[in-house]
Design a protein around this motif. Structure first.
Motif, PDB file in Angstrom:
ATOM      1  N   UNK A 217      92.890  64.351  76.574  1.00  0.00           N
ATOM      2  CA  UNK A 217      91.977  63.710  77.743  1.00  0.00           C
ATOM      3  C   UNK A 217      90.858  62.730  77.234  1.00  0.00           C
ATOM      4  N   UNK A 218      90.086  63.331  76.121  1.00  0.00           N
ATOM      5  CA  UNK A 218      89.241  62.516  75.385  1.00  0.00           C
ATOM      6  C   UNK A 218      89.844  61.568  74.417  1.00  0.00           C
ATOM      7  N   UNK A 219      89.631  60.016  74.809  1.00  0.00           N
ATOM      8  CA  UNK A 219      90.369  59.095  74.156  1.00  0.00           C
ATOM      9  C   UNK A 219      89.793  58.793  72.655  1.00  0.00           C
ATOM     10  N   UNK A 220      90.580  59.252  71.620  1.00  0.00           N
ATOM     11  CA  UNK A 220      90.273  59.115  70.219  1.00  0.00           C
ATOM     12  C   UNK A 220      90.258  57.569  70.087  1.00  0.00           C
ATOM     13  N   UNK A 221      91.102  56.808  70.100  1.00  0.00           N
ATOM     14  CA  UNK A 221      91.583  55.253  69.748  1.00  0.00           C
ATOM     15  C   UNK A 221      90.209  54.653  69.953  1.00  0.00           C
ATOM     16  N   UNK A 222      89.664  54.570  71.400  1.00  0.00           N
ATOM     17  CA  UNK A 222      88.723  53.735  71.434  1.00  0.00           C
ATOM     18  C   UNK A 222      87.391  54.137  70.693  1.00  0.00           C
ATOM     19  N   UNK A 223      87.145  55.441  70.190  1.00  0.00           N
ATOM     20  CA  UNK A 223      86.091  55.914  69.558  1.00  0.00           C
ATOM     21  C   UNK A 223      86.246  56.052  68.029  1.00  0.00           C
ATOM     22  N   UNK A 224      87.042  55.365  67.617  1.00  0.00           N
ATOM     23  CA  UNK A 224      87.565  55.266  66.134  1.00  0.00           C
ATOM     24  C   UNK A 224      86.184  54.939  65.384  1.00  0.00           C
ATOM     25  N   UNK A 225      85.442  53.951  66.077  1.00  0.00           N
ATOM     26  CA  UNK A 225      84.115  53.397  65.340  1.00  0.00           C
ATOM     27  C   UNK A 225      83.053  54.295  65.219  1.00  0.00           C
ATOM     28  N   UNK A 226      83.129  55.258  66.408  1.00  0.00           N
ATOM     29  CA  UNK A 226      82.111  56.351  66.254  1.00  0.00           C
ATOM     30  C   UNK A 226      82.248  57.382  65.283  1.00  0.00           C
ATOM     31  N   UNK A 227      83.606  57.760  64.876  1.00  0.00           N
ATOM     32  CA  UNK A 227      83.755  58.716  63.966  1.00  0.00           C
ATOM     33  C   UNK A 227      83.558  57.867  62.621  1.00  0.00           C
ATOM     34  N   UNK A 228      83.555  56.542  62.418  1.00  0.00           N
ATOM     35  CA  UNK A 228      83.061  55.889  61.350  1.00  0.00           C
ATOM     36  C   UNK A 228      81.552  56.208  61.107  1.00  0.00           C
ATOM     37  N   UNK A 229      80.950  55.821  62.036  1.00  0.00           N
ATOM     38  CA  UNK A 229      79.511  55.833  61.931  1.00  0.00           C
ATOM     39  C   UNK A 229      79.224  57.662  61.660  1.00  0.00           C
ATOM     40  N   UNK A 230      79.647  58.573  62.196  1.00  0.00           N
ATOM     41  CA  UNK A 230      79.510  59.882  61.673  1.00  0.00           C
ATOM     42  C   UNK A 230      79.889  59.969  60.127  1.00  0.00           C
ATOM     43  N   UNK A 231      80.938  59.480  59.820  1.00  0.00           N
ATOM     44  CA  UNK A 231      81.318  59.622  58.600  1.00  0.00           C
ATOM     45  C   UNK A 231      80.116  58.997  57.602  1.00  0.00           C
TER      46      UNK A 231
END
Length: 349
Positions: A217-231
């Motif tokens: 339900x949570x869309x991972x694909x569009x939030x790829x950049x958010x993961x990179x920010x956290x990384x």
């Protein structure tokens, strides 16, 4: 691969879902004037969460060369006129590259997204598509239309699902920061021009989108950049090598360089699908070519990795990091290699 949505009836349906999702997250309605170069839209009924605003309306009178649905986004303030950060307007039917926004379906999952060409306006020298995509490290995806031709676009947000507008909010912030960087002269440096040339060269090559993603339900694909920010925040919270700096470009999600040498390389994947891991391993081995380069793959924390792929990561000495994504933030989960503290450094409001 993505497929462009061109049917007038389907575009109208998708637009309604988009507006419904944004209204769900932007719960307050207020009447405000919206200013832009050359004019003002008076008494617009905007939706806001107190930090960002959204407004939509038809723009389809007979004298309009490109009839379109307006989707305007910006930063909210309590007094004075609101100003547009980005227009992601969409054509009512078919393909129209003069309109920067469009809808497309992920053929793997059936999920539908709002995309943006990356064309950023504002009337300031240096504000443009190629400069924005280079500066922001956005990675356009390929979208095929009914004729078989390709159009590239940046994923802005899914039209529905949990926290659908979360990635749109991040996109607004990136555009705001880009415009500030332009005014500060950051586009005039030799380093930026080198990076822009790399970007232009890379995206001039025909290439398809990486296949496979997590179904949720949570869309991972569009939030790829958010993961990179956290990384990025996770890595910079620890000591970098002497003379080291964090880098990102069109080829890698993130790395650490010392001088011209890449000493660490990270690749984020939003699923553990075999095709995604094959791609990640290839990217890490190609760009982390030096024998002593630290290679790290970053994957969703709950997804299962096939045993042979786990063995391959160990054999190739590729480290594994896990991330967690919820409605509000991305979190890197991992025990540090150089201390015993558990890292849960988060990125979110």
């Amino acid at each position: 691969m993505f497929t462009l949505i061109e049917s007038k009836k389907e575009i109208a349906k998708v637009q309604r879902k988009l507006e419904s999702s944004i209204r769900r997250d932007f719960k307050t309605t207020t009447i405000r004037d919206i200013g832009y170069p050359g004019g003002t839209t008076f008494d617009a009924s905007v939706f806001t969460d107190g930090t960002y605003w959204y407004w939509s309306s038809d723009h389809n009178s007979k004298d309009i060369a490109n009839p379109r649905r307006l989707n305007w986004f910006g930063l909210f303030k309590n007094e004075g006129r609101l100003h547009i950060s980005v227009e992601i307007n969409t054509a009512y039917e078919g393909r129209n590259d003069q309109v920067a926004g469009f809808f497309a379906r992920d053929n793997d999952t059936g999920s539908i997204y709002l995309l943006h060409s990356g064309r950023v306006g504002g009337g300031t020298k240096g504000v443009g598509q190629s400069a924005f995509l280079t500066w922001s490290d956005q990675r356009p995806v390929d979208v095929v239309d009914s004729s078989g031709s390709l159009r590239k676009g940046v994923l802005v947000m899914p039209i529905d699902g949990i926290a659908a507008s979360r990635s749109a909010v991040r996109y607004i912030d990136i555009i705001v920061q880009f415009k500030l960087a332009v005014r500060a002269g950051d586009m005039e440096t030799r380093e930026f021009h080198r990076k822009k040339k790399e970007f232009d060269d890379f995206y001039s090559e025909a290439r398809g989108r990486r296949m496979g993603r997590r179904s949720a339900e949570i869309d991972y694909l569009s939030r790829h950049g958010e993961v990179v920010d956290a990384l990025n925040a996770w890595r910079t919270s620890d000591l970098l090598p002497k003379g080291g700096r964090v880098v990102k470009n069109a080829l890698i999600d993130m790395g650490v360089t010392v001088g011209r040498d890449l000493v660490e390389v990270f690749e984020v994947k939003t699923s553990t699908a075999r095709s995604d891991l094959y791609t990640a391993i290839g990217q890490l081995m190609v760009h982390g070519a030096a024998a002593d380069c630290r290679r790290v793959i970053v994957l969703p924390h709950k997804e299962i990795i096939a045993s042979d792929l786990k063995a391959a990561l160990q054999r190739l000495r590729i480290e594994l990091l896990k991330f967690k994504l919820d409605e509000r933030k991305a979190t890197i989960l991992r025990r540090r290699t150089n201390n015993s503290k558990r890292d849960t450094l988060k990125r979110g409001p």
